[in-house]
Design a protein around this motif. Structure first.
Motif, short mmCIF file in Angstrom:
data_model
loop_
_atom_site.label_atom_id
_atom_site.label_comp_id
_atom_site.label_asym_id
_atom_site.label_seq_id
_atom_site.Cartn_x
_atom_site.Cartn_y
_atom_site.Cartn_z
N GLY A 44 48.30 47.55 42.72
CA GLY A 44 48.52 46.20 42.21
C GLY A 44 47.38 45.27 42.57
N ILE A 45 46.91 45.36 43.80
CA ILE A 45 45.80 44.52 44.23
C ILE A 45 44.54 44.87 43.45
CG2 ILE A 45 44.25 44.04 46.18
CD1 ILE A 45 46.75 44.30 47.99
N LEU A 46 44.29 46.15 43.23
CA LEU A 46 43.12 46.57 42.47
C LEU A 46 43.17 46.02 41.04
CD1 LEU A 46 40.54 48.29 42.27
CD2 LEU A 46 41.99 50.19 41.57
N ILE A 47 44.32 46.08 40.41
CA ILE A 47 44.48 45.56 39.06
C ILE A 47 44.26 44.05 39.03
CG2 ILE A 47 46.17 45.16 37.20
CD1 ILE A 47 47.31 47.96 37.90
N LEU A 48 44.81 43.33 40.01
CA LEU A 48 44.60 41.88 40.08
C LEU A 48 43.13 41.52 40.26
CD1 LEU A 48 47.62 40.68 42.22
CD2 LEU A 48 47.20 40.22 39.81
N VAL A 49 42.43 42.28 41.10
CA VAL A 49 41.00 42.02 41.32
C VAL A 49 40.21 42.27 40.04
CG1 VAL A 49 38.96 42.90 42.54
CG2 VAL A 49 41.05 42.42 43.80
N LEU A 50 40.52 43.33 39.34
CA LEU A 50 39.81 43.63 38.09
C LEU A 50 40.07 42.56 37.03
CD1 LEU A 50 40.32 47.49 37.82
CD2 LEU A 50 38.22 46.27 38.36
N ILE A 51 41.31 42.13 36.89
CA ILE A 51 41.65 41.10 35.89
C ILE A 51 41.00 39.77 36.25
CG2 ILE A 51 43.55 39.72 34.96
CD1 ILE A 51 45.28 42.26 35.09
N SER A 52 41.07 39.37 37.52
CA SER A 52 40.46 38.09 37.91
C SER A 52 38.95 38.15 37.77
CB SER A 52 40.86 37.71 39.33
OG SER A 52 40.41 38.68 40.24
N GLY A 53 38.34 39.29 38.07
CA GLY A 53 36.90 39.46 37.87
C GLY A 53 36.52 39.33 36.41
N PHE A 54 37.31 39.90 35.53
CA PHE A 54 37.04 39.79 34.10
C PHE A 54 37.16 38.34 33.63
CE2 PHE A 54 38.57 39.83 29.69
CZ PHE A 54 37.48 40.44 29.09
N ILE A 55 38.17 37.63 34.11
CA ILE A 55 38.37 36.23 33.73
C ILE A 55 37.21 35.37 34.21
CG2 ILE A 55 39.82 34.19 34.14
CD1 ILE A 55 42.23 36.13 34.10
N ILE A 56 36.77 35.57 35.44
CA ILE A 56 35.65 34.80 35.97
C ILE A 56 34.37 35.13 35.19
CG2 ILE A 56 34.16 34.55 38.00
CD1 ILE A 56 36.73 34.91 39.70
N TYR A 57 34.16 36.39 34.88
CA TYR A 57 32.97 36.80 34.12
C TYR A 57 32.94 36.13 32.76
CZ TYR A 57 29.75 39.73 31.51
OH TYR A 57 28.72 40.19 30.73
N THR A 58 34.07 36.16 32.05
CA THR A 58 34.10 35.54 30.72
C THR A 58 33.96 34.02 30.78
OG1 THR A 58 36.52 35.53 30.75
CG2 THR A 58 35.45 37.38 29.66
N ALA A 59 34.45 33.40 31.86
CA ALA A 59 34.31 31.94 32.01
C ALA A 59 32.86 31.56 32.27
CB ALA A 59 35.20 31.44 33.14
N ILE A 60 32.14 32.36 33.02
CA ILE A 60 30.75 32.02 33.35
C ILE A 60 29.82 32.32 32.18
CG2 ILE A 60 28.80 32.69 34.83
CD1 ILE A 60 30.82 33.07 37.10
N TYR A 61 29.98 33.46 31.53
CA TYR A 61 29.06 33.89 30.48
C TYR A 61 29.59 33.65 29.09
CZ TYR A 61 26.57 36.02 34.31
OH TYR A 61 25.88 36.23 35.47
N ARG A 62 30.28 32.58 28.90
CA ARG A 62 30.81 32.25 27.59
C ARG A 62 29.78 31.58 26.74
NH1 ARG A 62 36.53 29.55 26.38
NH2 ARG A 62 37.20 31.62 26.85
#
Length: 62
Positions: A44-62
């Motif tokens: 569960g923690i691994l999935i949360l880290v991956l999802i939050s990383g994807f969200i941060i990546y898309t917010a920065i490189y939009r």
């Protein structure tokens, strides 16, 4: 007479299979063994880290 947990049974069967054919796991067990070793909390923690990383990546490189 006690019942084994599914994780214990799965690990025991995996160990028996490895003893029969040790060359079959020359590159490691892959994703199923990795997730199985983490447990449900670690997964569960691994999935949360991956999802939050994807969200941060898309917010920065939009």
């Amino acid at each position: 007479m006690s019942e084994e947990k599914p994780e214990t049974t799965r690990e025991r069967l995996r160990q028996e299979e490895w003893k029969k054919d040790p060359s079959g796991s020359i590159h490691g067990g892959g994703l199923p063994d990795f997730i199985g070793n983490l447990g449900w909390k670690g997964t569960g923690i691994l999935i949360l880290v991956l999802i939050s990383g994807f969200i941060i990546y898309t917010a920065i490189y939009r």
